[in-house]
Design a protein around this motif. Structure first.
Motif, mmCIF file in Angstrom:
data_model
loop_
_atom_site.group_PDB
_atom_site.id
_atom_site.type_symbol
_atom_site.label_atom_id
_atom_site.label_comp_id
_atom_site.label_asym_id
_atom_site.label_seq_id
_atom_site.Cartn_x
_atom_site.Cartn_y
_atom_site.Cartn_z
ATOM 1 N N GLY A 288 3.753 6.944 -17.544
ATOM 2 C CA GLY A 288 3.512 5.657 -18.199
ATOM 3 C C GLY A 288 3.966 4.482 -17.354
ATOM 4 N N SER A 289 5.199 4.554 -16.854
ATOM 5 C CA SER A 289 5.729 3.447 -16.049
ATOM 6 C C SER A 289 5.003 3.349 -14.709
ATOM 7 C CB SER A 289 7.230 3.632 -15.821
ATOM 8 O OG SER A 289 7.485 4.857 -15.155
ATOM 9 N N ILE A 290 4.603 4.505 -14.162
ATOM 10 C CA ILE A 290 3.878 4.495 -12.882
ATOM 11 C C ILE A 290 2.523 3.824 -13.071
ATOM 12 C CG2 ILE A 290 2.832 5.921 -11.085
ATOM 13 C CD1 ILE A 290 4.950 8.030 -11.620
ATOM 14 N N LEU A 291 1.839 4.142 -14.155
ATOM 15 C CA LEU A 291 0.535 3.537 -14.430
ATOM 16 C C LEU A 291 0.668 2.034 -14.663
ATOM 17 C CD1 LEU A 291 -1.094 6.266 -16.703
ATOM 18 C CD2 LEU A 291 -1.787 5.615 -14.398
ATOM 19 N N ASP A 292 1.763 1.624 -15.279
ATOM 20 C CA ASP A 292 2.003 0.185 -15.466
ATOM 21 C C ASP A 292 2.090 -0.522 -14.120
ATOM 22 O OD1 ASP A 292 1.996 0.385 -18.208
ATOM 23 O OD2 ASP A 292 4.181 0.518 -18.397
ATOM 24 N N CYS B 232 -6.764 8.015 -14.013
ATOM 25 C CA CYS B 232 -5.377 8.473 -14.158
ATOM 26 C C CYS B 232 -4.851 8.202 -15.564
ATOM 27 C CB CYS B 232 -4.482 7.798 -13.119
ATOM 28 S SG CYS B 232 -4.766 8.372 -11.433
ATOM 29 N N SER B 233 -5.279 7.100 -16.154
ATOM 30 C CA SER B 233 -4.863 6.771 -17.510
ATOM 31 C C SER B 233 -5.391 7.806 -18.504
ATOM 32 C CB SER B 233 -5.377 5.374 -17.881
ATOM 33 O OG SER B 233 -5.242 5.124 -19.257
ATOM 34 N N VAL B 234 -6.653 8.174 -18.370
ATOM 35 C CA VAL B 234 -7.248 9.169 -19.264
ATOM 36 C C VAL B 234 -6.532 10.512 -19.118
ATOM 37 C CG1 VAL B 234 -9.329 10.506 -19.759
ATOM 38 C CG2 VAL B 234 -9.509 8.052 -19.340
ATOM 39 N N PHE B 235 -6.245 10.894 -17.887
ATOM 40 C CA PHE B 235 -5.532 12.153 -17.653
ATOM 41 C C PHE B 235 -4.150 12.123 -18.298
ATOM 42 C CE2 PHE B 235 -7.449 14.818 -14.099
ATOM 43 C CZ PHE B 235 -8.731 14.361 -14.319
ATOM 44 N N ALA B 236 -3.444 11.020 -18.127
ATOM 45 C CA ALA B 236 -2.090 10.911 -18.676
ATOM 46 C C ALA B 236 -2.113 11.009 -20.200
ATOM 47 C CB ALA B 236 -1.453 9.594 -18.243
ATOM 48 N N VAL B 237 -3.116 10.398 -20.811
ATOM 49 C CA VAL B 237 -3.252 10.463 -22.270
ATOM 50 C C VAL B 237 -3.542 11.892 -22.718
ATOM 51 C CG1 VAL B 237 -4.731 9.786 -24.198
ATOM 52 C CG2 VAL B 237 -3.953 8.067 -22.574
ATOM 53 N N TYR C 216 0.825 -1.205 0.000
ATOM 54 C CA TYR C 216 0.000 0.000 0.000
ATOM 55 C C TYR C 216 0.860 1.256 0.000
ATOM 56 C CZ TYR C 216 -2.497 3.983 1.695
ATOM 57 O OH TYR C 216 -2.981 5.261 1.831
ATOM 58 N N LEU C 217 1.888 1.251 0.860
ATOM 59 C CA LEU C 217 2.753 2.425 0.942
ATOM 60 C C LEU C 217 3.445 2.674 -0.390
ATOM 61 C CD1 LEU C 217 4.328 1.966 4.480
ATOM 62 C CD2 LEU C 217 2.506 3.518 3.783
ATOM 63 N N ASP C 218 3.843 1.610 -1.049
ATOM 64 C CA ASP C 218 4.497 1.746 -2.349
ATOM 65 C C ASP C 218 3.539 2.320 -3.381
ATOM 66 O OD1 ASP C 218 6.718 1.180 -4.262
ATOM 67 O OD2 ASP C 218 5.238 -0.194 -5.104
ATOM 68 N N ILE C 219 2.303 1.807 -3.385
ATOM 69 C CA ILE C 219 1.320 2.279 -4.361
ATOM 70 C C ILE C 219 0.904 3.715 -4.082
ATOM 71 C CG2 ILE C 219 -1.054 1.942 -5.189
ATOM 72 C CD1 ILE C 219 -0.620 -1.044 -4.874
ATOM 73 N N SER C 220 0.724 4.047 -2.817
ATOM 74 C CA SER C 220 0.301 5.411 -2.491
ATOM 75 C C SER C 220 1.364 6.429 -2.882
ATOM 76 C CB SER C 220 -0.055 5.532 -1.004
ATOM 77 O OG SER C 220 1.042 5.212 -0.188
ATOM 78 N N VAL C 221 2.637 6.040 -2.766
ATOM 79 C CA VAL C 221 3.707 6.928 -3.221
ATOM 80 C C VAL C 221 3.584 7.176 -4.719
ATOM 81 C CG1 VAL C 221 6.183 7.029 -3.707
ATOM 82 C CG2 VAL C 221 5.402 6.449 -1.424
#
Length: 352
Positions: A168-172, A207-212, A100-105
């Motif tokens: 991109g890598s964060i979303l992956d 988040c994906s839509v925003f990144a695009v 969780y801590l990793d994902i929240s970062v």
């Protein structure tokens, strides 16, 4: 490892959501099923809010603002669910907390990237204001200055943002968090796990839509395959298909940008350029005034839209941040999830 305090743990990877249906472990009571049903019904209603009446609404700043609002609502609802479940921190596996801590970062990094891009886009408003000021005069020298400002605006808007490129890598990584090995068998854990899965899907999608939209590339467009066992799956798939299809259509048209408000400003700029550059010899004063007025309205709408979206992204950042803080608080001897939630609620009220 530092452990923030979470009141609304937006991304708790409690295990593979499909294993939740397994008959092993504690059975989910009718009361817990009712709590889960209410949560998923609310989640589906939020997804329905994002289904636009017209495709033209997709990738507008107002739609993106709404998307961020409902995302915050879902994350805050998780906080309420945790309160209802009364799941003490000593029932949580260490792996849940670490992941969780990793994902929240990563979520915080995404928020920072989005905020930086919104700030960059807003900076272009100064160039538009300068151009509009100079267009208020009929002097050729002022027209030259206006032309320079408009060219500067196009170059500024068209330049890339390294922070957005890293999304991109964060979303992956966030996509990978949707399917994790099961850690614990408990009725409450299963309910929370299934609820969290829905929130994670919604978050990755938004988040994906925003990144695009910010990157100008469909490479970051995610396609999430949600099993039909979830009551909200059909609504989500319909929303995802509609939004993704429209995004692909817009990119295939090769426009200046896919954001509605930016494109509106650019259309006015394109109409003005040949006039102020002297390419068009004769132009009625009335027509010029109309175009300048349209540019002014489009520029103001863009600026207001960016401001509103920036506030919502900041709100989501606070949701994730206070969530990490609450989790750290949970790890104190004798602390419970409810203790931290109450504390973070009080802090949030003070902040607001």
């Amino acid at each position: 490892m530092s452990r923030p305090q979470d009141a609304k743990r937006p991304f708790f990877p409690f295990g593979n959501p499909f294993r939740m249906i397994s008959p092993k472990g504690d059975k989910i009571t009718p009361q817990l099923l009712s709590v889960l049903h209410d949560f998923e019904a609310a989640l589906e209603e939020r997804l329905k809010k994002l289904i636009p009446k017209s495709k033209d609404e997709i990738l507008s700043l107002s739609w993106m603002t709404l998307a961020m609002q409902v995302l915050c609502e879902s994350h805050n609802h998780i906080k309420t669910l945790i309160t209802e479940l009364e799941l003490p921190v000593n029932d949580w596996d260490e792996k849940w907390i670490d992941v969780y801590l990793d994902i929240s970062v990563k979520l915080l990094d995404v928020c920072v990237a989005f905020s930086s891009e919104l700030s960059r886009l807003n900076q272009g408003h100064l160039l538009l204001q300068c151009a509009l000021h100079n267009l208020g005069s009929s002097s050729s020298e002022q027209y030259i200055r206006a032309c320079s400002s408009l060219d500067g605006w196009k170059q500024h808007i068209g330049s890339g943002n390294p922070r957005i490129e890293k999304c991109g890598s964060i979303l992956d990584d966030l996509l990978g968090s949707l399917d994790l090995p099961k850690v614990k068998k408990s009725a409450k854990g299963k309910v929370l796990m299934q609820a969290m899965y829905g929130v994670k899907v919604q978050t990755v999608f938004v988040c994906s839509v925003f990144a695009v939209a910010f990157s100008g590339s469909t490479k970051k467009l995610s396609v999430l395959d949600v099993a039909d066992v979830y009551s909200w799956a059909s609504t989500f798939k319909g929303l995802q298909n509609l939004v993704n299809e429209e995004i692909r259509v817009r990119f295939s048209s090769g426009g200046f940008t896919v954001l509605n408000e930016l494109e509106a400003v650019n259309s006015s700029v394109k109409e003005l350029n040949p006039i102020i550059q002297g390419v068009v010899d004769t132009v009625e004063t009335e027509s010029l005034v109309r175009i300048v007025r349209e540019l002014g309205r489009a520029a103001e709408k863009l600026s207001q839209g960016l401001d509103l979206l920036t506030k919502e992204v900041d709100s989501f950042f606070q949701v994730v941040l206070t969530g990490r803080d609450a989790l750290l608080s949970n790890l104190r001897p004798g602390a419970t999830v409810i203790d931290s939630i109450v504390g973070s609620n009080r802090d949030a009220q003070i902040v607001n």
